[in-house]
Design an enzyme around this catalytic site. Structure first.
Site, PDB file in Angstrom:
ATOM      1  N   ASP A   1      39.396  53.964  39.384  1.00  0.00           N
ATOM      2  CA  ASP A   1      40.199  55.036  40.414  1.00  0.00           C
ATOM      3  C   ASP A   1      40.771  56.269  39.715  1.00  0.00           C
ATOM      4  OD1 ASP A   1      42.713  52.398  40.629  1.00  0.00           O
ATOM      5  OD2 ASP A   1      42.492  54.010  39.061  1.00  0.00           O
TER       6      ASP A   1
ATOM      7  N   HIS B   1      34.404  50.515  32.888  1.00  0.00           N
ATOM      8  CA  HIS B   1      33.499  50.056  34.218  1.00  0.00           C
ATOM      9  C   HIS B   1      33.252  51.794  34.769  1.00  0.00           C
ATOM     10  CE1 HIS B   1      34.663  45.760  34.405  1.00  0.00           C
ATOM     11  NE2 HIS B   1      34.140  46.080  33.184  1.00  0.00           N
TER      12      HIS B   1
ATOM     13  N   CYS C   1      15.941  67.543  37.928  1.00  0.00           N
ATOM     14  CA  CYS C   1      14.506  66.705  38.162  1.00  0.00           C
ATOM     15  C   CYS C   1      13.846  67.425  39.265  1.00  0.00           C
ATOM     16  CB  CYS C   1      14.971  65.016  38.537  1.00  0.00           C
ATOM     17  SG  CYS C   1      15.650  63.977  37.296  1.00  0.00           S
TER      18      CYS C   1
ATOM     19  N   GLY D   1      47.274  42.937  35.827  1.00  0.00           N
ATOM     20  CA  GLY D   1      46.555  43.034  37.115  1.00  0.00           C
ATOM     21  C   GLY D   1      45.074  42.728  36.856  1.00  0.00           C
TER      22      GLY D   1
ATOM     23  N   SER E   1      42.084  39.559  37.013  1.00  0.00           N
ATOM     24  CA  SER E   1      41.971  38.035  37.185  1.00  0.00           C
ATOM     25  C   SER E   1      41.112  37.401  36.205  1.00  0.00           C
ATOM     26  CB  SER E   1      40.824  37.933  38.578  1.00  0.00           C
ATOM     27  OG  SER E   1      39.818  38.507  38.403  1.00  0.00           O
TER      28      SER E   1
ATOM     29  N   ASN F   1      50.828  39.709  35.837  1.00  0.00           N
ATOM     30  CA  ASN F   1      49.937  39.491  36.912  1.00  0.00           C
ATOM     31  C   ASN F   1      50.418  38.725  38.050  1.00  0.00           C
ATOM     32  OD1 ASN F   1      46.948  40.108  37.049  1.00  0.00           O
ATOM     33  ND2 ASN F   1      46.840  37.939  37.995  1.00  0.00           N
ATOM     34  N   LEU F   2      50.213  39.068  39.378  1.00  0.00           N
ATOM     35  CA  LEU F   2      50.687  38.420  40.486  1.00  0.00           C
ATOM     36  C   LEU F   2      50.544  37.087  40.562  1.00  0.00           C
ATOM     37  CD1 LEU F   2      52.218  39.903  43.078  1.00  0.00           C
ATOM     38  CD2 LEU F   2      50.018  39.668  44.278  1.00  0.00           C
ATOM     39  N   GLU F   3      49.591  36.507  40.194  1.00  0.00           N
ATOM     40  CA  GLU F   3      49.364  35.138  39.863  1.00  0.00           C
ATOM     41  C   GLU F   3      48.764  34.706  38.726  1.00  0.00           C
ATOM     42  OE1 GLU F   3      47.261  35.017  43.669  1.00  0.00           O
ATOM     43  OE2 GLU F   3      45.631  36.255  42.940  1.00  0.00           O
TER      44      GLU F   3
END
Ligand code: BV8
Length: 248
Positions: free
Chosen positions: A99, A114, A147, A193, A195, A219-221
């Site tokens: 982002d 990424h 191209c 942030g 997983s 992290n949140l969890e």
């Protein structure tokens, strides 16, 4: 509230994921309202999905461009920009996010592992990726002008690392070089942030520990790879990161 003591010798590496942009209003991937809930990953974030249905993939990324245009960095992003201003070359940020909010917040020492939502490249020729925030309306498919000038047709594609695609070697080298240089010093690794579900980003914490890093998670969890971290702070990154680096 945890805080990392940072002195003149400390090196800090930060890995971020979609969770640090959540408080800016950008949906994460695997949360309840996650991006992947409405889109099968392999259909919208893979080369195969792009070849099968490029219009669907461009629609997915165009929707994310339109949604991300209006959002602003949050306190978590700003804390990382302050940290870089304080540490300079003793700081490196690798993000899985596309982002661009770390750049908007002021970070310059950023590895976009990424790729970027705001860059497009040709799916065929080697012209460099270029800045592009265009939202391609339903069905329209951007084609490569270079191209075309050669009488060949090639679609443009998002400059993003899809599943099954290799990360840029120069990005991985920049990270490894930072880890190697940090080895003889106080080396702090912070993941925020994320997983820890996607590789090779999820392996970085172990690679840092191998170089003697002190490891922190914000992290949140608790994610799958929580046991890799010596210090675990559960909560929102926008609330925890400012105090975590208060001593910088
Ligand atoms: C590759 C771009 C090989 C697209 C993305 C082992 C080694 C290497 C590869 C693999 C391997 N095992 C499996 C693989 C294959 C694959 C992979 O990892 N699969 C997974 C699903 C098992 N990896 C790859 O394909 C990679 N390529 O290795 O190629 C190769 C080598 C040589 C030659 C050819 C090929 C490429 C991976 C990159 C894929 N692209 N993104 C796009 O964004 O549209 S991945 C995508 O998911 C995002 O980029 C994101 O980074 C990633 C992970 O998501 P997170 O950022 O962690 O977000 P998530 O929603 O999951 O979690 C958010 C977290 O935040 C949650 O825990 C939540 O609790 C927390 N949170 C929420 N709110 C807050 C918060 N925390 C704090 N505060 C809050 N407010």
């Amino acid at each position: 509230m945890g805080s990392i003591g940072i002195d003149g010798d400390t090196r800090v590496f930060v890995l971020t994921g979609a969770g640090v942009s959540a408080e800016s209003g950008i949906p994460t991937f695997r949360g309840s309202d996650g991006l992947w809930e409405n889109h099968p990953v392999e259909r919208v974030a893979s080369l195969g999905g792009f070849v099968d249905d490029p219009a669907r993939v461009w629609r997915f990324y165009s929707e994310r461009r339109a949604a991300a245009r209006a959002v602003l960095p949050n306190e978590g992003h700003r804390a990382l920009a302050r940290l870089e201003a304080s540490l300079g070359e003793r700081f490196l940020l690798a993000t899985q996010n596309i982002d661009g909010l770390h750049g908007v917040a002021g970070n310059r020492r950023v590895v976009e592992m990424h790729g970027s939502l705001w860059k497009t490249r040709c799916s065929r020729c080697d012209r460099p990726a270029f800045d592009d925030d265009a939202v391609y309306g339903d069905g329209s498919l951007p084609a490569c002008g270079r191209c075309d000038a050669r009488g060949e047709f090639a679609l443009l594609r998002p400059h993003i690392v899809w599943f099954g695609e290799a990360l840029a070697p120069k990005d991985l080298e920049a990270i490894e070089n930072f880890f190697d240089e940090a080895r003889g010093h106080r080396f702090v690794f912070v993941a925020a942030g994320t997983s820890g579900a996607v590789f090779p980003a999820a392996q970085l914490v172990e690679r840092a520990r191998f170089r003697g890093a002190e490891t922190w998670l914000v992290n949140l969890e608790a994610p799958d790879n929580v046991s890799s971290f010596q210090h675990v702070l559960l909560g929102k990154s926008g609330e925890l990161l400012p105090s975590l680096f208060a001593s910088a």
